[in-house]
Design a protein around this motif. Sequence first.
Motif, mmCIF file in Angstrom:
data_model
loop_
_atom_site.group_PDB
_atom_site.id
_atom_site.type_symbol
_atom_site.label_atom_id
_atom_site.label_comp_id
_atom_site.label_asym_id
_atom_site.label_seq_id
_atom_site.Cartn_x
_atom_site.Cartn_y
_atom_site.Cartn_z
ATOM 1 N N GLU A 112 7.996 2.625 -5.525
ATOM 2 C CA GLU A 112 8.507 3.844 -4.902
ATOM 3 C C GLU A 112 7.332 4.725 -4.496
ATOM 4 O OE1 GLU A 112 10.912 4.749 -3.428
ATOM 5 O OE2 GLU A 112 12.668 3.732 -4.200
ATOM 6 N N ASP A 113 7.628 5.723 -3.677
ATOM 7 C CA ASP A 113 6.523 6.522 -3.148
ATOM 8 C C ASP A 113 6.412 7.879 -3.843
ATOM 9 O OD1 ASP A 113 8.495 8.096 -2.119
ATOM 10 O OD2 ASP A 113 8.111 7.622 -0.022
ATOM 11 N N GLU A 114 5.446 8.622 -3.420
ATOM 12 C CA GLU A 114 5.109 9.909 -4.029
ATOM 13 C C GLU A 114 6.310 10.861 -4.087
ATOM 14 O OE1 GLU A 114 1.823 11.636 -2.024
ATOM 15 O OE2 GLU A 114 1.852 13.472 -3.203
ATOM 16 N N GLU A 115 7.019 10.957 -2.961
ATOM 17 C CA GLU A 115 8.136 11.905 -2.897
ATOM 18 C C GLU A 115 9.197 11.556 -3.944
ATOM 19 O OE1 GLU A 115 10.072 12.035 0.919
ATOM 20 O OE2 GLU A 115 11.300 13.766 0.348
ATOM 21 N N SER A 138 0.795 -1.228 0.000
ATOM 22 C CA SER A 138 0.000 0.000 0.000
ATOM 23 C C SER A 138 0.833 1.286 0.000
ATOM 24 C CB SER A 138 -0.949 -0.017 1.189
ATOM 25 O OG SER A 138 -0.254 -0.443 2.312
ATOM 26 N N PHE A 139 2.056 1.253 0.535
ATOM 27 C CA PHE A 139 2.790 2.514 0.685
ATOM 28 C C PHE A 139 3.583 2.909 -0.558
ATOM 29 C CE2 PHE A 139 2.346 0.738 4.947
ATOM 30 C CZ PHE A 139 1.688 1.789 5.561
ATOM 31 N N TYR A 140 3.857 1.950 -1.408
ATOM 32 C CA TYR A 140 4.686 2.234 -2.573
ATOM 33 C C TYR A 140 3.888 1.872 -3.823
ATOM 34 C CZ TYR A 140 8.184 2.395 1.109
ATOM 35 O OH TYR A 140 8.866 2.711 2.262
ATOM 36 N N THR A 141 4.034 2.710 -4.854
ATOM 37 C CA THR A 141 3.176 2.565 -6.025
ATOM 38 C C THR A 141 3.545 1.330 -6.830
ATOM 39 O OG1 THR A 141 3.045 4.925 -6.067
ATOM 40 C CG2 THR A 141 2.332 3.782 -8.067
ATOM 41 N N CYS A 142 2.562 0.485 -7.095
ATOM 42 C CA CYS A 142 2.842 -0.724 -7.858
ATOM 43 C C CYS A 142 2.255 -0.600 -9.260
ATOM 44 C CB CYS A 142 2.380 -1.969 -7.098
ATOM 45 S SG CYS A 142 0.847 -2.645 -7.638
ATOM 46 N N CYS A 143 2.664 -1.526 -10.152
ATOM 47 C CA CYS A 143 2.405 -1.307 -11.570
ATOM 48 C C CYS A 143 1.281 -2.195 -12.118
ATOM 49 C CB CYS A 143 3.693 -1.523 -12.351
ATOM 50 S SG CYS A 143 4.258 -3.218 -12.324
ATOM 51 N N ASP A 144 0.551 -2.859 -11.239
ATOM 52 C CA ASP A 144 -0.586 -3.695 -11.658
ATOM 53 C C ASP A 144 -0.191 -4.749 -12.688
ATOM 54 O OD1 ASP A 144 -2.286 -2.186 -10.040
ATOM 55 O OD2 ASP A 144 -2.513 -0.676 -11.611
ATOM 56 N N TYR A 145 0.759 -5.510 -12.314
ATOM 57 C CA TYR A 145 1.306 -6.532 -13.199
ATOM 58 C C TYR A 145 0.527 -7.826 -12.992
ATOM 59 C CZ TYR A 145 5.470 -8.460 -15.616
ATOM 60 O OH TYR A 145 6.355 -9.005 -16.510
ATOM 61 N N THR A 146 0.523 -8.658 -14.006
ATOM 62 C CA THR A 146 -0.127 -9.964 -13.866
ATOM 63 C C THR A 146 0.940 -11.053 -13.975
ATOM 64 O OG1 THR A 146 -2.114 -9.059 -14.845
ATOM 65 C CG2 THR A 146 -1.924 -11.457 -14.808
ATOM 66 N N ILE A 147 0.857 -11.989 -13.062
ATOM 67 C CA ILE A 147 1.886 -13.035 -13.016
ATOM 68 C C ILE A 147 1.336 -14.337 -13.576
ATOM 69 C CG2 ILE A 147 3.368 -14.400 -11.479
ATOM 70 C CD1 ILE A 147 3.039 -12.016 -9.463
ATOM 71 N N PRO A 155 2.074 9.208 -10.280
ATOM 72 C CA PRO A 155 0.833 8.552 -10.703
ATOM 73 C C PRO A 155 -0.008 8.196 -9.483
ATOM 74 C CG PRO A 155 2.706 7.069 -10.928
ATOM 75 C CD PRO A 155 3.242 8.331 -10.373
ATOM 76 N N LYS A 156 -0.770 9.189 -9.045
ATOM 77 C CA LYS A 156 -1.436 9.105 -7.743
ATOM 78 C C LYS A 156 -2.638 8.165 -7.753
ATOM 79 C CE LYS A 156 -2.839 12.284 -4.122
ATOM 80 N NZ LYS A 156 -1.799 13.073 -3.499
#
Lengths: 368, 317
Positions: free
Chosen positions: A330-333, A73-82, A343-344
Motif C-alpha cells: 500500500e502507499d503513503e496515503e 516501487s510505488f507501494y511499500t513492500c515488507c522485504d520478505y525472503t522467499i 514507514p517511509k
Amino acid sequence: MKIDTLFIDKAIPLNPEIEYLISRVKLKPRLIENTKLVYDFINDSGDPVSKAKKTLYVTKNKGAVVRQCPGTSFYTCCDYTILHTGTFCTMDCSYCILQAYFHPPVLQYFAGMEMLDQGLEKQFRQNKIFRIGTGEYTDSLIWEKLSLVPEFLVKKFAHQTNCLLELKTKTVNIESLLSLDHNGKTVLAWSLNTPEIISSQEKATASLTARLEAAGRAESKGYKLAFHFDPLVIYPGCEIHYKKVIKQIFDHIHPENIVWISLGTFRFMPKLKQIIEKRFKDSSICYGEFILGLDNKMRYFKPLRISLYKQIISCIKEYAPKLLVYFCMEDEEVWEKCMGFFPKRKGELGHLLDKSAVRHCSLNSSLL
Amino acid sequence: MSNPLHEIKIADIDLADQRYKISLSEYDISFLALSIKETGLISPPIVRPLENKVIIVSGFNRIRAYLVNNETKIPVYKTKPDIDEYQCLLTAITQLSFKRPLTHAELILSIKRLNKFLNEKQIRDKSPAIFNMELNLRFIEDLLNIGALPDPAPALIHNGNLSFKSAKKISLFEKDTIDVFLNIFSKIKASNNKQLEIILHIMEISAREGIKPKDLYSKKIIKDILFNENKDPWLKTRDLRTCLFEQRFPALSKTRKTVQKKITGLKLNKKIKFMPPENFESRDFNISFTAKTHDEFTANIRNLVDALENDSLKEIF
Ligand code: SF4
C-alpha cells in the motif's frame, strides 16, 4: 484437486525423499527427459490451469533457492525472503495470481532437500534478521501431505537465531508438524477471508472454522501464528463479515501469540480478469470498483480501500491493541490515513516486522 | 461461366427476388445511370431463368440504373436453366468480391448463405477463389455466429451502428441479452470503442448486482435516455455512457464530481488548468497555465494566490 498424473524428471535420483513422495501421491510416475512434455501435456488441455493443478512435476529448481520478494516501487513492500520449494497449488481460488503468472502454470515440486539445506545454511550465517516464507509461489502446506519438506524446514529452522520461517496456508495440513521441536522459530500463518468469499472464491480450501481450529491446535503446541487478510474483497456487507472473522480469530487464539496480521485488498494483473471470467463463470470478484494502479495492477478505488482498512484495523485493535498490523503493498496515503504513520524509509516496514519476529520467536535481538 | 448474351425485357425480371443479392450498398445510382447512357453497359448483369420469369444473380444496381434511364430492355447473360442454387450463389459472391473487397456485413451474409452448401473448413479452403482473400477458420466461425444474430443485427452492422467486434461479442450472449444490445444500438450511434465499453459496463454491472442485462435495460434511468425522442443518437450515447459509468464506478464518479465542484469553486480563470490525479490513485494534482504576456502571467498568479484563501482548496487536498 486430486493429483492424477505424476511426472518425474529422469535426472532426479530415486532417493528416500522421492520415494516418500511417490508413496504419498500413489501414482505410477512417468519419467521424462524433457520438460516440454509436461508443458504440452498441460497446454493441450482445454483448461490448462485445472489440468496443471492435477499434474505434479518433480524436478530440480534451476534458479536460486532463496530469493528476495520483488515488490514494486510505488507501494511499500515488507522485504520478505522467499524460499523456493515448489510452484502452483492444488487448491483453486478464483483470484489466484499464479494462474496468470506462469506460462503454463505447472505444479512443481523441487526435489533435493540438500539444496534447501545449503541455501538455508548460508542465510543462517548472516548477521541479519530474515523472515523467510515458502508461500509466495505456492501454498506452503499443500506439500505437507506429499513431502517431507515442511517437516524438514521446521526442524532446520529450530536451532538458529536469525531467521523466522513462515508457512502460509489455506489448508489444515499441520498434523506432521504438531509434535516437532520447532523451538518457536516457525510461524504458521493462515490466509483468512469471510465464509462468503471462502465458499464462493476459494475452491477446495479449508473452511474458516477449520483454519482457525487448526491455528488453535498449532498454538497449543507452542507455534507462533500469523494471519493474512489478503485479498480483502469489497462487497455489500463485507465490513460486518470481516469484523466477525476478526472476532473468531480472537475466540480461538491469544493475541500475544500472533506475530502479525497483514491486510491487502484484492489487486490483480489485468490479464487475470480473462482467466477468472473463463474459469469462474459465477464469480463477480473482478467487477468491483477497480482502477489501474501505479504498478499497472487493478486495485480498488483508494477511498474504498481506506474505508475498509480503517474498520478492520480498529476492530483488530479492540481485541489486540499491541498487535502488529501491516499492509501488503500500500502507499503513503493509505498508511497515513489508516495507521497514522508511514514507514517511509527504505526497509522501515521490514524493520518493524523484524522486531516483531525477534520478540515473538526469540531471534537474536542484537541483529536488529 | 460462359453464359450466352441475350437482350431481355426488364419487365420479365422479378425485381423483388433478391435471393442472390450480396451487395448491401444502396448508393445513389444516378451516376451509374449517366455512365451507362454515355458509354453503354460494359459488363452486363447475370440472370437466371426461373419458371416464367428471370431472377437477378448479379447486377442489381445496373438493372436499377437501366430503369432510371427509362429503358425497357437490357442485355444480360442468362445462366443455363438447370444451374443449381450453389453455382448461382458462387457467381453472385465472386462477381462482387473480385470487383471490390466485401464489407463485414456482406461477408457475413455471404458466409451464412454459403454455409448451406459448404462447411466451415470447405469455405476456408475455397475462400481465395470465392472471396479473393484467405479466410481463416476462426474468422469464418465468428462470421457465422454473427450471421445467426436476429434482426435488426444485419442492418445495424451494415449501417455501422453495430461494429464487427461488438457483434462478435454479443453473438456469444443468451438471446434476451442479445435483444437488449440490439435495441440499444438501434437507438444510439457510437464508435466501436464506445460500443464495447457500453457492452462491458452493462455486463459487469449486471454480474455484480446479480441481475440480468434485461433488468438493467428496463430501469427507468436507462429507458429515459434511450427513448428520449428529442435527443439525437450521439447525445443519447453520451448520456448512456455517463449513466453506465456512474453505475459501474459509483464511488469514483461521486468523488470526481465533488472534486470538480470544489475546483470550480476556486474561480480560476480559463487559462489555468487544475487537474486532479487520474482515478485518485496518486496524490498529485496538476496545475498549469498559459500566458502570452507578463500581464497575463501576473493575473494568473494573482488568481492562484486568491485561491489560497478559498476553503475549497483545503478541502480538495
Ligand atoms: S491457496 Fe493460494 S496458491 Fe493456492 S490457489 Fe489459492 S491463492 Fe493460489
